[in-house]
Design an enzyme around this catalytic site. Structure first.
Site, PDB file in Angstrom:
ATOM      1  N   ASP A  85     -26.393  10.397  33.756  1.00  0.00           N
ATOM      2  CA  ASP A  85     -26.262  11.776  34.216  1.00  0.00           C
ATOM      3  C   ASP A  85     -26.330  11.858  35.734  1.00  0.00           C
ATOM      4  O   ASP A  85     -26.745  10.901  36.407  1.00  0.00           O
ATOM      5  CB  ASP A  85     -27.377  12.639  33.619  1.00  0.00           C
ATOM      6  CG  ASP A  85     -27.238  12.814  32.114  1.00  0.00           C
ATOM      7  OD1 ASP A  85     -26.118  12.669  31.600  1.00  0.00           O
ATOM      8  OD2 ASP A  85     -28.263  13.089  31.461  1.00  0.00           O
ATOM      9  N   TYR A 145     -34.843   1.994  29.923  1.00  0.00           N
ATOM     10  CA  TYR A 145     -34.999   3.100  30.857  1.00  0.00           C
ATOM     11  C   TYR A 145     -36.455   3.188  31.333  1.00  0.00           C
ATOM     12  O   TYR A 145     -37.384   2.777  30.631  1.00  0.00           O
ATOM     13  CB  TYR A 145     -34.623   4.426  30.206  1.00  0.00           C
ATOM     14  CG  TYR A 145     -33.139   4.717  30.198  1.00  0.00           C
ATOM     15  CD1 TYR A 145     -32.517   5.293  31.303  1.00  0.00           C
ATOM     16  CD2 TYR A 145     -32.356   4.427  29.082  1.00  0.00           C
ATOM     17  CE1 TYR A 145     -31.161   5.564  31.303  1.00  0.00           C
ATOM     18  CE2 TYR A 145     -30.994   4.698  29.069  1.00  0.00           C
ATOM     19  CZ  TYR A 145     -30.409   5.271  30.186  1.00  0.00           C
ATOM     20  OH  TYR A 145     -29.060   5.534  30.186  1.00  0.00           O
TER      21      TYR A 145
END
EC number: 5.4.99.12
Length: 263
Positions: A57, A117
């Site tokens: 994103d 992540y």
């Protein structure tokens, strides 16, 4: 006659703060667009295309991501020299790490991988402004020990229907989380960082849209006393409607590593 095609796996890292994610979009700067422009500059006469392994994103950074380079007609004569020239011309917030030749059987989308992540954050007093590209800051008190217990509840196979947005009902909502833990940050440091900061580590083969940011949001609500551990546990059960709506800022999210099998 079809041209002979050559295939290369290129690993990269980037700071996402000024960028609108990986995928090329009109009128905004993206990682894919800047990489493509640079490749056109360093290989002005070559016919090529690229395919990324993972979309990020806007404002999300990557310690390690990757893309596949498809090159027609001629192979790279010197991969090391290419990597040097590529880095020389990339923007300062993107760096190529390595290049490996692969064969036609390699598929960067379908190849087995593990996505790692990390979400970097602090709480309490407002951070130095230089922290903004890498670390989220929450100016309220949090029960970190309770959040550590909550993070562990995500490990294993669970239903994550409550932890995604704008997905098809045909999506696979059962996901296996290989690792989920919240620890004090000793990995990413800088002189202007606060005295204490924390990292939420989350590893899986794949994630739903905004899943990690919604999981982190749920941990914050747990740490503020808005959720209990039982609430968090129930939210992962099939058939339980408990849509999470606290999406934490993207700037704290880091694609730490793409674990591609054999690479």
């Amino acid at each position: 006659m079809q041209p002979k095609r050559y295939f290369y796996l290129i690993k990269v890292q980037y700071l996402g703060y000024r960028l609108h994610g990986w995928q090329k979009q009109p009128d905004v700067k993206t990682v894919e667009e800047l990489i493509t422009k640079t490749l056109r500059y360093v290989m002005p006469t070559e016919k090529f295309k690229i395919l990324g392994t993972s979309r990020t994103d806007a404002m999300v950074s990557a310690q390690e991501s990757a893309f596949e380079l498809f090159l027609d007609y001629e192979p790279l004569s010197d991969k090391d020299e290419f990597l040097k020239e590529f880095n020389l011309n990339l923007p300062q917030d993107i760096r190529a790490l390595s290049i490996t030749e692969v064969d036609a059987k390699f598929n960067i989308i379908q190849h087995p991988k593990l996505k790692e992540y990390a979400y970097l954050f602090s709480f309490g007093e407002k951070n130095h402004p230089f922290c903004a590209p890498l670390m989220a800051n929450f100016q309220f008190d949090l029960d970190i020990e309770l959040m550590k217990k909550g993070a562990k509840l995500f490990e294993g196979k669970h239903q994550f229907r409550n932890y995604c947005v704008r997905v098809s009902e045909n999506s696979t909502f059962e996901r296996e989380i290989i690792k989920s833990e919240l620890v004090e940050n000793t990995e990413i440091t800088a002189s202007f960082f606060p005295e204490k900061s924390y990292i939420f580590h989350i590893h899986s083969a794949g994630f739903l849209r905004h899943q990690v940011r919604l999981m982190m949001g749920a941990l914050l609500q747990l740490g503020r006393g808005e959720f209990s551990l039982e609430d968090l546990e129930n939210s992962l059960k099939p058939g339980v409607q408990m849509q999470m709506d606290y999406i934490v800022p993207a700037s704290g999210l880091l694609l730490n590593k793409i674990g591609l099998e054999d690479f």
